[in-house]
Design a protein around this motif. Structure first.
Motif, PDB file in Angstrom:
ATOM      1  N   THR A 363       5.373  19.842 -30.003  1.00 49.52           N
ATOM      2  CA  THR A 363       4.847  18.556 -29.548  1.00 49.52           C
ATOM      3  C   THR A 363       5.946  17.525 -29.278  1.00 49.52           C
ATOM      4  O   THR A 363       5.820  16.705 -28.369  1.00 49.52           O
ATOM      5  CB  THR A 363       3.855  17.990 -30.570  1.00 49.52           C
ATOM      6  N   ARG A 364       7.033  17.564 -30.053  1.00 44.40           N
ATOM      7  CA  ARG A 364       8.078  16.546 -29.874  1.00 44.40           C
ATOM      8  C   ARG A 364       8.860  16.731 -28.575  1.00 44.40           C
ATOM      9  O   ARG A 364       9.556  15.823 -28.128  1.00 44.40           O
ATOM     10  CB  ARG A 364       9.041  16.561 -31.060  1.00 44.40           C
ATOM     11  N   HIS A 365       8.749  17.907 -27.958  1.00 49.31           N
ATOM     12  CA  HIS A 365       9.476  18.150 -26.711  1.00 49.31           C
ATOM     13  C   HIS A 365       8.665  17.777 -25.475  1.00 49.31           C
ATOM     14  O   HIS A 365       9.213  17.725 -24.367  1.00 49.31           O
ATOM     15  CB  HIS A 365       9.866  19.624 -26.618  1.00 49.31           C
ATOM     16  N   VAL A 366       7.390  17.527 -25.644  1.00 47.16           N
ATOM     17  CA  VAL A 366       6.527  17.220 -24.510  1.00 47.16           C
ATOM     18  C   VAL A 366       6.922  15.873 -23.901  1.00 47.16           C
ATOM     19  O   VAL A 366       7.181  14.900 -24.611  1.00 47.16           O
ATOM     20  CB  VAL A 366       5.047  17.199 -24.957  1.00 47.16           C
ATOM     21  N   ARG A 381       0.628  23.689 -23.490  1.00 46.67           N
ATOM     22  CA  ARG A 381      -0.532  24.475 -23.079  1.00 46.67           C
ATOM     23  C   ARG A 381      -0.920  25.406 -24.231  1.00 46.67           C
ATOM     24  O   ARG A 381      -0.326  26.478 -24.404  1.00 46.67           O
ATOM     25  CB  ARG A 381      -0.227  25.279 -21.812  1.00 46.67           C
ATOM     26  N   ASP A 382      -1.851  24.935 -25.036  1.00 49.83           N
ATOM     27  CA  ASP A 382      -2.351  25.731 -26.169  1.00 49.83           C
ATOM     28  C   ASP A 382      -1.230  26.174 -27.097  1.00 49.83           C
ATOM     29  O   ASP A 382      -1.131  27.341 -27.502  1.00 49.83           O
ATOM     30  CB  ASP A 382      -3.125  26.961 -25.669  1.00 49.83           C
ATOM     31  N   GLY A 383      -0.346  25.231 -27.411  1.00 48.80           N
ATOM     32  CA  GLY A 383       0.719  25.509 -28.359  1.00 48.80           C
ATOM     33  C   GLY A 383       1.984  26.079 -27.756  1.00 48.80           C
ATOM     34  O   GLY A 383       2.959  26.341 -28.479  1.00 48.80           O
ATOM     35  N   ALA A 384       2.008  26.288 -26.446  1.00 52.80           N
ATOM     36  CA  ALA A 384       3.196  26.805 -25.760  1.00 52.80           C
ATOM     37  C   ALA A 384       3.655  25.798 -24.708  1.00 52.80           C
ATOM     38  O   ALA A 384       2.830  25.144 -24.063  1.00 52.80           O
ATOM     39  CB  ALA A 384       2.903  28.151 -25.105  1.00 52.80           C
ATOM     40  N   LEU A 385       4.959  25.675 -24.540  1.00 58.38           N
ATOM     41  CA  LEU A 385       5.494  24.728 -23.577  1.00 58.38           C
ATOM     42  C   LEU A 385       5.512  25.306 -22.169  1.00 58.38           C
ATOM     43  O   LEU A 385       5.793  26.493 -21.971  1.00 58.38           O
ATOM     44  CB  LEU A 385       6.912  24.315 -23.967  1.00 58.38           C
ATOM     45  N   HIS A 386       5.228  24.438 -21.214  1.00 55.38           N
ATOM     46  CA  HIS A 386       5.311  24.795 -19.798  1.00 55.38           C
ATOM     47  C   HIS A 386       6.184  23.761 -19.104  1.00 55.38           C
ATOM     48  O   HIS A 386       6.026  22.555 -19.309  1.00 55.38           O
ATOM     49  CB  HIS A 386       3.923  24.816 -19.151  1.00 55.38           C
ATOM     50  N   LEU A 387       7.113  24.230 -18.278  1.00 55.85           N
ATOM     51  CA  LEU A 387       8.021  23.342 -17.553  1.00 55.85           C
ATOM     52  C   LEU A 387       7.691  23.374 -16.074  1.00 55.85           C
ATOM     53  O   LEU A 387       7.577  24.443 -15.475  1.00 55.85           O
ATOM     54  CB  LEU A 387       9.470  23.771 -17.788  1.00 55.85           C
ATOM     55  N   ARG A 388       7.550  22.186 -15.504  1.00 53.25           N
ATOM     56  CA  ARG A 388       7.372  22.033 -14.058  1.00 53.25           C
ATOM     57  C   ARG A 388       8.552  21.230 -13.535  1.00 53.25           C
ATOM     58  O   ARG A 388       8.802  20.113 -13.987  1.00 53.25           O
ATOM     59  CB  ARG A 388       6.064  21.306 -13.742  1.00 53.25           C
ATOM     60  N   GLY A 389       9.326  21.805 -12.599  1.00 48.35           N
ATOM     61  CA  GLY A 389      10.481  21.119 -12.046  1.00 48.35           C
ATOM     62  C   GLY A 389      10.336  20.901 -10.555  1.00 48.35           C
ATOM     63  O   GLY A 389       9.909  21.800  -9.826  1.00 48.35           O
ATOM     64  N   GLU A 390      10.702  19.711 -10.107  1.00 50.15           N
ATOM     65  CA  GLU A 390      10.509  19.366  -8.689  1.00 50.15           C
ATOM     66  C   GLU A 390      11.651  18.513  -8.178  1.00 50.15           C
ATOM     67  O   GLU A 390      12.056  17.529  -8.803  1.00 50.15           O
ATOM     68  CB  GLU A 390       9.190  18.601  -8.514  1.00 50.15           C
ATOM     69  N   ASN A 391      12.212  18.913  -7.024  1.00 56.88           N
ATOM     70  CA  ASN A 391      13.190  18.067  -6.345  1.00 56.88           C
ATOM     71  C   ASN A 391      12.516  16.805  -5.827  1.00 56.88           C
ATOM     72  O   ASN A 391      11.414  16.870  -5.267  1.00 56.88           O
ATOM     73  CB  ASN A 391      13.820  18.812  -5.174  1.00 56.88           C
ATOM     74  N   THR A 392      13.176  15.673  -5.982  1.00 53.33           N
ATOM     75  CA  THR A 392      12.630  14.413  -5.493  1.00 53.33           C
ATOM     76  C   THR A 392      13.532  13.760  -4.452  1.00 53.33           C
ATOM     77  O   THR A 392      13.213  12.707  -3.929  1.00 53.33           O
ATOM     78  CB  THR A 392      12.419  13.427  -6.659  1.00 53.33           C
ATOM     79  N   GLY A 393      14.680  14.383  -4.159  1.00 54.02           N
ATOM     80  CA  GLY A 393      15.610  13.814  -3.195  1.00 54.02           C
ATOM     81  C   GLY A 393      15.532  14.506  -1.852  1.00 54.02           C
ATOM     82  O   GLY A 393      14.467  14.971  -1.422  1.00 54.02           O
ATOM     83  N   GLU A 394      16.696  14.609  -1.182  1.00 51.08           N
ATOM     84  CA  GLU A 394      16.733  15.155   0.169  1.00 51.08           C
ATOM     85  C   GLU A 394      16.390  16.640   0.225  1.00 51.08           C
ATOM     86  O   GLU A 394      16.075  17.163   1.290  1.00 51.08           O
ATOM     87  CB  GLU A 394      18.115  14.907   0.787  1.00 51.08           C
TER      88      GLU A 394
END
Length: 452
Positions: A363-366, A381-394
């Motif tokens: 929880t502390r990493h969310v 997500r139900d006790g497991a971490l999920h990472l979503r990464g997205e470019n926001t620049g060019e």
């Protein structure tokens, strides 16, 4: 070296991991052995050959670092003096960083300057100067010197230092001070020079799917000192041999002093992402402490192209692999493991989560972690971490959003991958000395900004 064996191994691995084309060069016992497989462009079917050019991406940074160390050797640059002492016009958004960031911090990625600022400042010879001027609004993702975060921006600033102290644009200084003495005649930077050779186009697609030709060929010229070199694999190995030979070219020309070659391999900062790997950054080089010996190297990535260089100084072995799509990291992992074990006695470690992952309070990493050009959202997500990464620049229109399910290795180190076709990558949650929570992913540090 069994040429037939390694040719078949390269071809088979590339076919198995959807890599359209690749070039491999290996320096063993003073000889460079070359291999190639596949095609340069799936739309045209042009064959990849050993004299084909690929984009080497951030391996370019080693060339820029070498130019910088030449200037140090000539007594024209002090690594520990503030950058503003050489570039009075240099500025970033933070006034303390503006006054204090040093050349050493730029070389070791410890300046804290947000690193993925890809601004197209045109094709003119003033493009690097214009880019540095535009950095006046660039923020910090951490204070100078407190951690490391990969910075393309910092290496473009280094390129401007080269320009000011040599009186030449970076491309010309690179050619005259480094490439020509090396005899690296198949190493170029500008598209009009690349057109004189067979050259690769990058390919994009999800791991496990057949990659398709990328809609864009290369990076902006203003990113030159950070990543626009095109080369053959053999020329990349010729560059590595310069560092194995104490700064001398094969004909005996002194390009860099042996003490400055050695200085580039001295650890400057620990990389906080790999448990027990001893991974550090030198002055340009990445330093690996692997079973069997010390290894130096660098990777590079552009639009659908990836390049890998590993050098074992004590064994005088160097390996360069250049690719144009698919899952090249898996090809590199398997191929370099076999080559370096056989020819240098070095084992390449493979990062992966344990078969029985520890129970971790996630929880502390969310939260949301934000840096220039990239946003990472970590959810529970139900006790497991999920990472979503997205470019926001060019690069947002080119690079896809990525999703990683994270598997705990320790309380703060996690392993993630998009699917079973890719190797695992490390994701670290850590704090700076002042207690600020950070994420380290893809060699970049990002501060936590929003709880979710």
């Amino acid at each position: 070296m069994d040429m037939d064996h390694w040719q078949h191994r390269l071809s088979n691995l590339c076919a198995a991991h959807q890599v359209p084309g690749a070039s491999l060069a290996v320096l063993v016992d003073g000889e460079i052995h070359e291999f190639a497989t596949g095609v340069l462009h799936r739309g045209t079917g042009v064959e990849a050959t050993t004299d084909s050019l690929f984009q080497i991406g951030s391996i370019t940074k080693l060339y820029t670092a070498t130019l910088i160390m030449q200037l140090v050797a000539e007594g024209r640059l002090d690594l520990d003096a503030p950058v503003v002492s050489v570039l009075p016009e240099f500025a970033v958004a933070d006034p303390v960083a503006t006054k204090t960031v040093t050349t050493r911090q730029l070389l070791s990625h410890t300046s804290g300057i947000d690193g993925d600022f890809f601004l197209d400042t045109g094709r003119g010879d003033d493009c690097v100067a214009a880019y540095v001027a535009a950095c006046a609004g660039l923020g910090q993702n951490h204070p100078p010197g407190v951690t490391m975060s990969y910075s393309n921006s910092g290496f473009t600033v280094l390129g401007r230092i080269v320009e000011v102290l040599t009186g030449q644009v970076w491309d010309v200084a690179l050619r005259e001070r480094l490439l020509d003495p090396l005899g690296a005649h198949s190493t170029v930077t500008l598209p009009e020079d690349v057109l004189r050779f067979r050259s690769a186009l990058g390919h994009l697609g999800e791991p496990g799917e057949e990659p398709v030709p990328a809609p864009v060929w290369g990076l902006n010229r203003s990113a030159g000192p950070a990543g626009i070199i095109n080369a053959t694999a053999a020329d990349v190995v010729r560059f590595a041999r310069l560092h194995l030979d104490g700064g001398r070219t094969p004909d005996g020309t002194r390009v860099l002093g042996i003490e400055h070659v050695a200085a580039m391999r001295q650890p400057q900062v620990d990389v906080p992402i790999r448990q027990g790997s001893g991974m550090q950054w030198g002055l340009g080089w990445v330093l690996y402490d692997w079973p069997g010996g010390r290894v130096i190297g660098h990777d590079g990535a552009t639009i659908g192209q990836k390049a890998f260089l590993r050098v074992v100084p004590e064994a005088r072995v160097a390996v360069a692999l250049l690719t144009n799509g698919g899952v090249p990291a898996e090809v590199q992992q398997r191929l370099f493991t076999e080559l370096l074990t056989e020819h240098a006695g070095v084992a390449v470690p493979r990062f992966a989560p344990p078969a029985d992952p520890p129970a971790v309070d996630v929880t502390r990493h969310v939260g949301t972690y934000l840096r220039e050009g990239y946003e990472v959202e970590v959810t529970n997500r139900d006790g497991a971490l999920h990472l979503r990464g997205e470019n926001t620049g060019e690069l947002a229109q080119i690079n896809p959003v990525i999703h990683l399910d994270l598997v705990p290795v320790t309380e703060c180190l996690f392993a993630g991958r998009r699917n079973e076709h890719e190797p695992w990558v490390p994701v670290v949650f850590y704090t700076l000395p002042d207690g600020s929570p950070y994420l380290h992913f893809s060699m970049r540090a990002a501060p936590k900004t929003i709880e979710v």
